[in-house]
Every structure is written in structure tokens, then in C-alpha cells.
Design a protein around this motif. Structure first.
Motif, mmCIF file in Angstrom:
data_model
loop_
_atom_site.group_PDB
_atom_site.id
_atom_site.type_symbol
_atom_site.label_atom_id
_atom_site.label_comp_id
_atom_site.label_asym_id
_atom_site.label_seq_id
_atom_site.Cartn_x
_atom_site.Cartn_y
_atom_site.Cartn_z
ATOM 1 N N ILE A 185 32.629 21.547 35.336
ATOM 2 C CA ILE A 185 31.505 20.598 35.241
ATOM 3 C C ILE A 185 32.023 19.246 34.741
ATOM 4 C CG2 ILE A 185 29.357 20.051 34.009
ATOM 5 C CD1 ILE A 185 28.759 22.296 35.922
ATOM 6 N N LEU A 186 32.836 19.271 33.701
ATOM 7 C CA LEU A 186 33.327 18.009 33.125
ATOM 8 C C LEU A 186 34.139 17.202 34.139
ATOM 9 C CD1 LEU A 186 34.379 19.235 29.555
ATOM 10 C CD2 LEU A 186 32.443 17.745 30.130
ATOM 11 N N ASN A 187 34.800 17.895 35.056
ATOM 12 C CA ASN A 187 35.625 17.213 36.059
ATOM 13 C C ASN A 187 34.924 17.057 37.403
ATOM 14 O OD1 ASN A 187 38.441 16.751 34.812
ATOM 15 N ND2 ASN A 187 37.829 18.797 34.127
ATOM 16 N N GLU A 188 33.611 17.286 37.387
ATOM 17 C CA GLU A 188 32.763 17.111 38.575
ATOM 18 C C GLU A 188 33.185 17.959 39.776
ATOM 19 O OE1 GLU A 188 32.387 12.925 39.149
ATOM 20 O OE2 GLU A 188 31.405 12.652 37.223
ATOM 21 N N MET A 189 33.863 19.068 39.476
ATOM 22 C CA MET A 189 34.174 20.007 40.562
ATOM 23 C C MET A 189 32.905 20.799 40.868
ATOM 24 S SD MET A 189 37.577 21.271 38.748
ATOM 25 C CE MET A 189 39.187 20.683 39.188
ATOM 26 N N ALA A 190 32.168 21.121 39.819
ATOM 27 C CA ALA A 190 30.921 21.864 39.981
ATOM 28 C C ALA A 190 29.751 21.032 39.464
ATOM 29 C CB ALA A 190 31.000 23.183 39.219
ATOM 30 N N SER A 191 28.579 21.242 40.101
ATOM 31 C CA SER A 191 27.371 20.546 39.630
ATOM 32 C C SER A 191 26.506 21.492 38.798
ATOM 33 C CB SER A 191 26.578 20.017 40.821
ATOM 34 O OG SER A 191 26.235 21.089 41.667
ATOM 35 N N PHE A 192 26.745 22.799 38.974
ATOM 36 C CA PHE A 192 25.981 23.814 38.240
ATOM 37 C C PHE A 192 26.851 25.061 38.143
ATOM 38 C CE2 PHE A 192 23.368 27.717 38.626
ATOM 39 C CZ PHE A 192 22.651 27.625 37.446
ATOM 40 N N ALA A 193 26.730 25.780 37.031
ATOM 41 C CA ALA A 193 27.528 27.003 36.892
ATOM 42 C C ALA A 193 26.756 28.102 36.176
ATOM 43 C CB ALA A 193 28.819 26.708 36.128
ATOM 44 N N VAL A 194 26.987 29.325 36.639
ATOM 45 C CA VAL A 194 26.552 30.516 35.904
ATOM 46 C C VAL A 194 27.828 31.109 35.322
ATOM 47 C CG1 VAL A 194 25.673 32.870 36.131
ATOM 48 C CG2 VAL A 194 24.574 31.013 37.395
ATOM 49 N N ALA A 195 27.802 31.393 34.014
ATOM 50 C CA ALA A 195 28.943 32.064 33.380
ATOM 51 C C ALA A 195 28.470 33.476 33.056
ATOM 52 C CB ALA A 195 29.358 31.318 32.118
ATOM 53 N N GLY A 196 29.008 34.457 33.762
ATOM 54 C CA GLY A 196 28.556 35.843 33.585
ATOM 55 C C GLY A 196 29.523 36.628 32.716
ATOM 56 N N GLU A 197 28.962 37.418 31.805
ATOM 57 C CA GLU A 197 29.804 38.259 30.944
ATOM 58 C C GLU A 197 29.123 39.588 30.662
ATOM 59 O OE1 GLU A 197 33.686 37.970 29.920
ATOM 60 O OE2 GLU A 197 32.247 39.445 29.163
ATOM 61 N N VAL A 198 29.934 40.646 30.685
ATOM 62 C CA VAL A 198 29.384 41.987 30.476
ATOM 63 C C VAL A 198 29.626 42.472 29.041
ATOM 64 C CG1 VAL A 198 31.387 43.397 31.140
ATOM 65 C CG2 VAL A 198 29.084 44.166 31.764
ATOM 66 N N ALA A 199 30.496 41.795 28.312
ATOM 67 C CA ALA A 199 30.817 42.231 26.935
ATOM 68 C C ALA A 199 30.202 41.252 25.932
ATOM 69 C CB ALA A 199 32.328 42.309 26.753
ATOM 70 N N LYS A 200 29.663 41.835 24.846
ATOM 71 C CA LYS A 200 28.889 41.036 23.895
ATOM 72 C C LYS A 200 29.706 39.910 23.246
ATOM 73 C CE LYS A 200 25.198 41.924 20.608
ATOM 74 N NZ LYS A 200 25.612 41.287 19.360
ATOM 75 N N GLY A 201 30.921 40.254 22.752
ATOM 76 C CA GLY A 201 31.752 39.247 22.057
ATOM 77 C C GLY A 201 32.057 38.049 22.950
ATOM 78 N N PRO A 202 32.666 38.291 24.125
ATOM 79 C CA PRO A 202 32.947 37.185 25.047
ATOM 80 C C PRO A 202 31.683 36.433 25.481
ATOM 81 C CG PRO A 202 34.150 39.135 25.711
ATOM 82 C CD PRO A 202 33.266 39.556 24.584
ATOM 83 N N PHE A 203 30.568 37.166 25.647
ATOM 84 C CA PHE A 203 29.297 36.519 26.027
ATOM 85 C C PHE A 203 28.898 35.517 24.942
ATOM 86 C CE2 PHE A 203 24.610 36.755 25.424
ATOM 87 C CZ PHE A 203 24.224 36.041 26.545
ATOM 88 N N GLU A 204 29.013 35.958 23.685
ATOM 89 C CA GLU A 204 28.625 35.064 22.585
ATOM 90 C C GLU A 204 29.572 33.872 22.480
ATOM 91 O OE1 GLU A 204 26.326 38.459 19.975
ATOM 92 O OE2 GLU A 204 28.328 37.833 19.351
ATOM 93 N N SER A 205 30.879 34.118 22.699
ATOM 94 C CA SER A 205 31.780 32.949 22.620
ATOM 95 C C SER A 205 31.540 31.985 23.786
ATOM 96 C CB SER A 205 33.263 33.305 22.462
ATOM 97 O OG SER A 205 33.620 34.340 23.264
ATOM 98 N N ALA A 206 31.154 32.528 24.950
ATOM 99 C CA ALA A 206 30.817 31.637 26.075
ATOM 100 C C ALA A 206 29.588 30.800 25.712
ATOM 101 C CB ALA A 206 30.566 32.464 27.338
ATOM 102 N N GLN A 207 28.598 31.447 25.121
ATOM 103 C CA GLN A 207 27.375 30.711 24.713
ATOM 104 C C GLN A 207 27.725 29.592 23.726
ATOM 105 O OE1 GLN A 207 24.857 33.949 23.228
ATOM 106 N NE2 GLN A 207 23.337 33.374 24.738
ATOM 107 N N GLU A 208 28.524 29.953 22.714
ATOM 108 C CA GLU A 208 28.903 28.957 21.685
ATOM 109 C C GLU A 208 29.658 27.789 22.307
ATOM 110 O OE1 GLU A 208 31.101 31.092 18.684
ATOM 111 O OE2 GLU A 208 29.372 32.426 18.363
#
Ligand code: SAM
Length: 233
Positions: free
Chosen positions: A38-61
Motif C-alpha cells: 500500500i505504501l508503495n502504491e502497488m496495491a490500493s486495497f489489501a486483506v491480510a488473512g491469518e489463521v493463528a491468533k498471535g500473528p493475527f494480533e501482530s498484523a492488527q497492531e
């Protein structure tokens, strides 16, 4: 590594994202890749998917810290299940997993790939699984890369939808049609290493007990050894 400076492996993955894409990064962990895209304008929108709680929370943060919550939706879920039709995702990234797991994710919900034009897949091992999946699912390889970082070798496979099913030879499926043609130093070193490993296993099997299982394994390895020897000679 952070959202401004990715590893060489993830930079190489990101460079295959067409400008302005709507991406889904499945198994996003720290969400550095969607933030960078997103920062480099390669993407205009992104979904970040995670199945594990720890990585999901760090992605959110990470997404909150980078102030990108308006453009990146972090979602908890298994594989492609996190994508909806309304997202109009055109590019899916799945990186840093084994080829078998990536294939399982793709096979679990094929209908989620309807709007997807490009897949950027980075299997840590077993890239042949993805090439074989492509042959059966109307995707074809359009590019491949191989690189070495932190004493590990990584392959990156880029696929696009095709109307005519792709067909690869056994050699192409195992080693990669593009990588095979380029045959760079990283590629040669990887397959020399695999070859030595298989030859050691075959020698062990030859000295071991006779069994149907050992005979099958030996047959499979002997075929792979022959293919790789032909390429490296
Ligand atoms: N994609 C990042 C990268 O390449 O650096 C992270 C790689 S990390 C080794 C793999 C991540 O995929 C983990 O965070 C794991 O929880 C996640 N993962 C594994 N299976 C998954 C699945 N079925 N759906 C979503 N995420 C998954």
C-alpha cells in the motif's frame, strides 16, 4: 524488517504485484507485505488473512501503527475463507509456507479465485505441488524467481489465469520451466544439494532391508536424480 524495508524474499514477492491491485495476503503474520504494497502504491486495497491468533494480533497492531486501517483489512480465518466477493481481490499472495500447505489452501475454496487474475506464491519447499495444481486448475506460470537469503533458498512462482490448461514436463514441474531456462547459480547450488541428499538416501536404501515401500522410494528418487543430473550436466 519493517513495512518500509522488507526482506529480499518479500521484496521480490512484492515486486510481482501489479500496480494498483486489490490484494489478499494469506498467512500475513506481521502484515509487513500488505503495508509495504500500500505504501508503495502497488496495491490500493489489501486483506491480510491469518489463521493463528498471535500473528493475527501482530498484523492488527502493525496496520494500526502504520495508520493503514482504511486500506488494509486484517481478518482472522483459514486460507481463502477471509476473502469475500465484495473485496474484488485480483491478486493473491501466499508466502513462507510449504508447497503442500499452499496447495491445500488453494484447493479448499477454488470459488474464491473467480475474480483473481494473479497468484504470487512463495513455497519454502515442494514448489512442484503448485506447478501440478496449476496444470489442473487453469492457471499458468508467467514468471519464477529463485533467491538465497539467510542461508535458505526461496522460490517465487507467479501464475495467471489461462483458458488452455498448462502442461509441464516432469523436469519443468520439479525444477520450474523459467528457472530451468535461466539456470542461475542459486538454482544450480540448490539442485546440487538436493541431488547429493537423494544419492545418500538411495545408497542407504540399497544397503537396507528390502521392502515394497523402500523399492517405491528408490524408484521415485532414482527418477528425480536422473532428471536433475540431466539438467546439471
Ligand atoms: N507470509 C509471511 C512471510 O512470508 O513472511 C508469513 C510466513 S509465516 C512462516 C506463515 C504464516 O501463515 C503464519 O503466520 C501462519 O499462522 C499462517 N498460516 C498458516 N496456515 C494458514 C492458513 N491456512 N490460513 C491463513 N494463514 C495461515
Amino acid at each position: 524488517m519493517n513495512e518500509q524495508k522488507l526482506s529480499n524474499r518479500l521484496t521480490c514477492v512484492a515486486n510481482y504485484i501489479p500496480k494498483g491491485s486489490r490484494i489478499a495476503d494469506i498467512g500475513s503474520d506481521h502484515a509487513y507485505l500488505p503495508c509495504y504494497a500500500i505504501l508503495n502504491e502497488m496495491a490500493s486495497f489489501a486483506v491480510a488473512g491469518e489463521v493463528a491468533k498471535g500473528p493475527f494480533e501482530s498484523a492488527q497492531e502493525q496496520v494500526i501503527k502504520a495508520e493503514l486501517s482504511g486500506k488494509i483489512d486484517v481478518r482472522f480465518g483459514d486460507g481463502l475463507a477471509v476473502i469475500t466477493t465484495a473485496d474484488a481481490i485480483d491478486t493473491v499472495v501466499i508466502a513462507g509456507m510449504g508447497g503442500t500447505l499452499i496447495r491445500t489452501i488453494l484447493e479448499a475454496e477454488p470459488q474464491k479465485l473467480t475474480s483473481v487474475k494473479r497468484l504470487i506464491l512463495q513455497p519454502n519447499i515442494g514448489a512442484w505441488q503448485i506447478r501440478e495444481w496449476a496444470e489442473n486448475n487453469y492457471f499458468k506460470l508467467i514468471s519464477e524467481a529463485i533467491l538465497r537469503e539467510d542461508n535458505k533458498t526461496y522460490e517465487i512462482l507467479v501464475l495467471e489465469k489461462t483458458e488452455r490448461a498448462a502442461r509441464y514436463t516432469d523436469k519443468e514441474r520439479l525444477l520450474g520451466p523459467f528457472l530451468l531456462t535461466e539456470k542461475n547459480d542459486v538454482f544450480v547450488a540448490k539442485w546440487q544439494h538436493e541431488l547429493a541428499n537423494w544419492q545418500r538416501i538411495v545408497a542407504g536404501l540399497q544397503n537396507g532391508q528390502e521392502s515394497e515401500q523402500n523399492a517405491d522410494k528408490m524408484k521415485e528418487l532414482t527418477k528425480k536424480i536422473q532428471l536433475v543430473e540431466e539438467v546439471l550436466k
